[in-house]
Design a protein around this motif. Structure first.
Motif, PDB file in Angstrom:
ATOM      1  N   SER A  50       0.680  -1.213   0.065  1.00  0.00           N
ATOM      2  CA  SER A  50      -0.128  -0.180  -0.034  1.00  0.00           C
ATOM      3  C   SER A  50       0.703   1.268   0.063  1.00  0.00           C
ATOM      4  CB  SER A  50      -0.976  -0.189   1.137  1.00  0.00           C
ATOM      5  OG  SER A  50      -1.819  -0.978   1.347  1.00  0.00           O
ATOM      6  N   GLY A  55      -3.617   3.092   3.619  1.00  0.00           N
ATOM      7  CA  GLY A  55      -4.040   2.272   2.689  1.00  0.00           C
ATOM      8  C   GLY A  55      -4.047   0.697   3.152  1.00  0.00           C
ATOM      9  N   ALA A  58      -7.095  -0.160   5.139  1.00  0.00           N
ATOM     10  CA  ALA A  58      -8.170  -0.254   4.200  1.00  0.00           C
ATOM     11  C   ALA A  58      -8.252  -1.683   3.610  1.00  0.00           C
ATOM     12  CB  ALA A  58      -8.187   0.936   3.157  1.00  0.00           C
ATOM     13  N   ALA A  59      -7.041  -1.813   3.260  1.00  0.00           N
ATOM     14  CA  ALA A  59      -7.073  -3.260   2.675  1.00  0.00           C
ATOM     15  C   ALA A  59      -7.256  -4.292   3.370  1.00  0.00           C
ATOM     16  CB  ALA A  59      -5.698  -3.597   2.081  1.00  0.00           C
ATOM     17  N   SER A 137      -7.846   1.713  -3.969  1.00  0.00           N
ATOM     18  CA  SER A 137      -8.717   1.287  -3.118  1.00  0.00           C
ATOM     19  C   SER A 137     -10.128   1.295  -3.191  1.00  0.00           C
ATOM     20  CB  SER A 137      -8.142   1.993  -1.691  1.00  0.00           C
ATOM     21  OG  SER A 137      -8.858   1.564  -0.524  1.00  0.00           O
ATOM     22  N   LYS A 139     -12.183   0.163  -0.746  1.00  0.00           N
ATOM     23  CA  LYS A 139     -12.685   0.726   0.667  1.00  0.00           C
ATOM     24  C   LYS A 139     -12.435   1.943   0.782  1.00  0.00           C
ATOM     25  CE  LYS A 139     -13.668  -3.633   1.486  1.00  0.00           C
ATOM     26  NZ  LYS A 139     -15.179  -4.037   1.592  1.00  0.00           N
ATOM     27  N   TRP A 144      -4.506   4.144  -2.458  1.00  0.00           N
ATOM     28  CA  TRP A 144      -4.090   3.043  -3.645  1.00  0.00           C
ATOM     29  C   TRP A 144      -2.989   2.173  -3.173  1.00  0.00           C
ATOM     30  CZ3 TRP A 144       0.941   3.623  -5.695  1.00  0.00           C
ATOM     31  CH2 TRP A 144       1.825   4.818  -5.506  1.00  0.00           C
ATOM     32  N   HIS A 145      -2.814   1.062  -4.111  1.00  0.00           N
ATOM     33  CA  HIS A 145      -1.916   0.066  -3.521  1.00  0.00           C
ATOM     34  C   HIS A 145      -1.165  -0.234  -4.770  1.00  0.00           C
ATOM     35  CE1 HIS A 145      -4.681  -0.646  -0.450  1.00  0.00           C
ATOM     36  NE2 HIS A 145      -5.709  -0.433  -1.148  1.00  0.00           N
TER      37      HIS A 145
END
Length: 167
Positions: A50, A55, A58-59, A137, A139, A144-145
Motif C-alpha cells: 500500500s 491504505g 483499508a486493504a 482502494s 474501501k 491506492w496499492h
C-alpha cells in the motif's frame, strides 16, 4: 522496425510502501503472498503493498477473517518500472482491459474453484510486459496499492524491507 507503444506505463515509482504481516513471518515479508488474491492464483507469488499506512488498514478490511489477529505494518523501499495504473482509463483502453474486471468481486469465485476476472487482468498486463499495477482502494477512495508480479530479479522492480532498527 516497428516501435512498441509503452505509453501506458507510469514513470518509475520510487518510495516507501507498506505491508501488513504476521510478525512471525517478518523474515519472509518480501516473499509475497502465496495464496489466492485479487491478482494472484494460489501459489502465484505476488507482492501486495500500500502507498500509505491508511491504505494497509483499508486493504485489511476485506481480509479481516482470513488474517492473523496480530499484524505488524512494515515499511518496504521500492523502485519499480513497467507499472500500469488501473486508474488511467486511457491506458486500460490501449491495453484492452475493462476496469470492471479489476474491480469485480473475486473471493467467492476463487474459493469455488473458478477464475476471477481480475486474474485475467493480471494475465493481460503480463502479456504487455508489466511488472505490476497500481490498484485504487475500493474501501477508501483516494488511497491506492502497488501490486508486483515480479521483483528482485533481472529487469524487475527492486524491493527491500526497511529494518525498524535502521530508522
Amino acid at each position: 522496425m516497428h516501435k512498441i507503444d509503452l505509453s501506458f506505463f507510469v514513470p518509475v515509482l520510487r518510495g516507501t510502501f507498506y505491508r501488513a504481516i504476521d510478525p512471525q513471518f517478518r523474515s519472509s515479508a518480501i516473499s509475497g503472498s502465496r495464496s489466492a488474491g485479487r491478482y494472484s492464483r494460489p501459489n502465484e507469488p505476488t507482492l501486495y503493498l500500500s502507498s500509505s499506512v491508511d491504505g494497509v488498514e483499508a486493504a485489511m478490511i476485506a481480509h479481516k477473517d482470513t488474517r492473523s489477529a496480530v499484524l505488524q505494518t512494515i515499511e518496504i523501499e521500492v523502485e519499480a518500472s513497467r507499472i500500469v495504473d488501473l486508474r488511467d482509463l486511457s491506458a486500460l483502453a490501449t491495453i484492452g482491459i475493462d476496469p470492471a474486471d479489476a474491480a469485480a468481486p473475486w473471493q467467492e469465485e476463487a474459493q469455488s474453484g473458478g477464475s476471477p476476472r481480475s486474474w485475467a487482468v493480471r494475465d493481460r498486463l503480463i502479456e504487455v510486459g508489466a511488472n505490476g499495477l497500481i490498484d485504487p482502494s475500493r474501501k477508501r477512495p483516494g488511497l491506492w496499492h502497488l501490486v508486483l508480479f515480479r521483483w528482485n530479479e533481472s529487469n524487475a522492480p527492486v524491493v527491500r524491507a526497511i529494518d525498524p532498527k535502521d530508522s
